[in-house]
Design a protein around this motif. Structure first.
Motif, mmCIF file in Angstrom:
data_model
loop_
_atom_site.group_PDB
_atom_site.id
_atom_site.type_symbol
_atom_site.label_atom_id
_atom_site.label_comp_id
_atom_site.label_asym_id
_atom_site.label_seq_id
_atom_site.Cartn_x
_atom_site.Cartn_y
_atom_site.Cartn_z
ATOM 1 N N UNK A 25 0.826 -1.210 0.000
ATOM 2 C CA UNK A 25 0.000 0.000 0.000
ATOM 3 C C UNK A 25 0.856 1.255 0.000
ATOM 4 N N UNK A 26 1.991 1.215 0.725
ATOM 5 C CA UNK A 26 2.896 2.364 0.756
ATOM 6 C C UNK A 26 3.517 2.616 -0.614
ATOM 7 N N UNK A 27 3.904 1.551 -1.313
ATOM 8 C CA UNK A 27 4.446 1.697 -2.664
ATOM 9 C C UNK A 27 3.395 2.240 -3.618
ATOM 10 N N UNK A 28 2.156 1.800 -3.442
ATOM 11 C CA UNK A 28 1.042 2.317 -4.235
ATOM 12 C C UNK A 28 0.932 3.829 -4.060
ATOM 13 N N UNK A 29 1.001 4.286 -2.812
ATOM 14 C CA UNK A 29 0.923 5.718 -2.520
ATOM 15 C C UNK A 29 2.111 6.476 -3.103
ATOM 16 N N UNK A 32 1.674 6.884 -6.887
ATOM 17 C CA UNK A 32 0.690 7.924 -7.218
ATOM 18 C C UNK A 32 1.250 9.321 -6.998
ATOM 19 N N UNK A 33 2.082 9.480 -5.964
ATOM 20 C CA UNK A 33 2.631 10.804 -5.648
ATOM 21 C C UNK A 33 3.672 11.262 -6.658
ATOM 22 N N UNK A 34 4.268 10.329 -7.371
ATOM 23 C CA UNK A 34 5.333 10.686 -8.307
ATOM 24 C C UNK A 34 4.844 11.570 -9.442
ATOM 25 N N UNK A 35 3.588 11.402 -9.871
ATOM 26 C CA UNK A 35 3.087 12.198 -10.995
ATOM 27 C C UNK A 35 3.083 13.680 -10.663
ATOM 28 N N UNK A 36 2.452 14.048 -9.529
ATOM 29 C CA UNK A 36 2.409 15.452 -9.144
ATOM 30 C C UNK A 36 3.792 16.022 -8.883
ATOM 31 N N UNK A 152 1.772 4.988 4.066
ATOM 32 C CA UNK A 152 1.421 5.557 2.766
ATOM 33 C C UNK A 152 1.882 7.001 2.668
ATOM 34 N N UNK A 153 1.632 7.767 3.721
ATOM 35 C CA UNK A 153 2.064 9.166 3.734
ATOM 36 C C UNK A 153 3.584 9.269 3.710
ATOM 37 N N UNK A 157 5.821 10.975 0.761
ATOM 38 C CA UNK A 157 6.747 12.067 1.081
ATOM 39 C C UNK A 157 8.143 11.777 0.548
ATOM 40 N N UNK A 158 8.614 10.564 0.770
ATOM 41 C CA UNK A 158 9.941 10.197 0.278
ATOM 42 C C UNK A 158 10.000 10.254 -1.247
ATOM 43 N N UNK A 159 8.924 9.821 -1.890
ATOM 44 C CA UNK A 159 8.908 9.812 -3.356
ATOM 45 C C UNK A 159 8.968 11.225 -3.921
#
Length: 442
Positions: A25-29, A32-36, A152-153, A157-159
């Motif tokens: 689930x964390x990798x999923x998050x 998703x964050x990488x696009x923005x 997930x958060x 954040x790391x990504x």
């Protein structure tokens, strides 16, 4: 007694199957964050305009939403016994798509692989929630979802921070894609026994797929849950433009990274805090929903103050307040309530799929693409706009749209609270009726 209670909860939350699900689930998050996070660099390296970046978000989210029923159908078709295999296959596909994005140089290839990426990611939420609910007792669901939200958060954040730090959007994509492929083997190896055991006990009682959708669509709480998600998810999708906004405000690279880390750290604690608060107030008539409603209202205020703060000190302060208080709803109310509505494991996956399908479709259309469209139209009226002027226009659009959609979301939370109270009263009346029937027979 207290130490024993904490020890038992920690043992369950730190078990290997739970750890595998939470990491996925964390990798999923993070993915998703990488696009923005990549928006500013995609604008610079590929020469893309703000509305084109919004369409990238549209491709990803629409493919995500439209593929949710497919993954739910797979679980129903091949039973929960094979859910770990389905999750493993989707992790591998999503990892391969993420690696392909990193090596894409054209707009068409970016759009294609982002659509494929979204389609694979669609499996993670319904499958991980279905499995996690079966791995923890009912009294710990808020804490379990809070732990999942915390990681997930942290991963998101790391990504996003990695994109800014490396000054190369491709490197984080390569790392996330590679780890996702590794976790595909972890899901296949460690998530099998529990699902097989639970599935064998209820195999013959599984309702038809049409029957599941027919039943859940008649539940008022589910309708309100979907409605709040439809409106509440849109502002979060708009946040794809946050890094672009910070860049236009001429914040330094180090300051932008500090926004990511400070907000991310507070967001991780906020997600876990939401789950704990939801469990703590769950015994009250509107306990979980009350926590969620407070989170929405606090988030509206702090997010607006963040958008209009032009100095670094005020911006980072309100950014931290928003991430600490604005993310309680999934762990505190939405995921536990959604789990309570299901009667079987397969039905739980269908409920989550139907909920997220409508939520993601709306956010895909009215989130980042709408902000990009409106912002580009305003920019075209003044071709000599400075970065500061662009930032004010973007902040204004994001604020008014977010406030409107979150306001409607809060309204549906109020309706959900009333429906939840009616449901509990009906259950109590039914229990009393059965009690009196049994007493009369005796």
């Amino acid at each position: 007694m207290s130490s024993q209670w904490l020890c038992e909860r920690s043992k369950i939350l730190c078990s290997l199957p739970v750890a595998v699900l939470v990491v996925i689930a964390a990798l999923d998050s993070a993915d998703k964050a990488l696009l923005g996070a990549s928006f500013p660099m995609l604008e610079r390296t590929l020469g893309l305009h703000v509305d084109t970046l919004g369409y990238f978000s549209l491709f990803t989210n629409l493919s995500y939403a439209l593929c949710l029923p497919f993954w739910g159908w797979l679980v129903h078709r091949y039973t929960v016994k094979h859910a770990h295999t389905i999750l493993s296959a989707s992790c591998f596909l999503w990892g391969a798509a993420t690696l392909s994005i990193a090596h894409s140089e054209t707009v068409i290839s970016q759009a294609f692989f982002r659509s494929l990426n979204g389609a694979a990611l669609a499996s993670i939420l319904p499958l991980s929630q279905m499995m996690l609910v079966d791995l923890v007792p009912t009294s710990m669901r808020g804490s379990a979802f809070g732990l999942m939200g915390l990681l997930e958060k942290a991963a998101a954040t790391l990504a996003t921070s990695a994109v800014v730090w490396f000054d190369d959007w491709r490197i984080p994509y390569i790392y996330v894609g590679s780890i996702s492929i590794v976790m595909a083997f972890g899901a296949k190896s460690y998530l099998q026994m529990k699902t097989q055991k639970e599935d064998a006990s209820a195999k013959e009682k599984e309702p038809s797929l049409l029957g599941i959708f027919k039943r859940i669509s008649q539940i008022p709480i589910f309708r309100y849950l979907v409605a709040q998600g439809v409106f509440g998810a849109i502002p979060w999708d708009m946040m794809s433009f946050i890094l672009l906004l910070l860049g236009w405000r001429d914040f330094t690279k180090e300051q932008i990274i500090s926004f990511q880390f400070a907000g991310g750290i507070l967001g991780t604690f906020g997600a876990f805090l939401g789950g704990v608060l939801g469990d703590y107030f769950a015994h009250l008539p509107h306990g979980r929903i009350g926590v969620a409603l407070v989170s929405v209202l606090l988030g509206m205020v702090s997010y607006g103050l963040f958008l209009f703060s032009e100095t670094y000190q005020y911006s980072i302060f309100w950014n931290c307040v928003f991430h600490l208080t604005g993310g309680w709803t999934p762990a505190a109310a939405l995921r536990p309530i959604c789990a309570d509505l299901a009667q079987t494991q397969s039905e739980r996956a269908q409920i989550v799929a139907a909920w997220v399908l409508l939520e993601k479709t709306s956010s895909a259309i009215f989130g980042a693409p709408l902000v990009g469209f409106l912002t580009k139209r305003l920019f075209d009226e003044n071709l000599v706009s400075t970065n500061q002027e662009k930032a004010r226009v973007l902040a204004k659009n994001m604020f008014f749209l977010s406030t409107f959609f979150w306001g409607v979301c809060a309204y549906f939370f109020v309706l959900m609270g009333r429906a939840e109270q009616d449901r509990k009263m009906s259950q109590q009346e039914e229990a009393n009726r059965r009690k009196y029937t049994v007493s009369g027979q005796v």
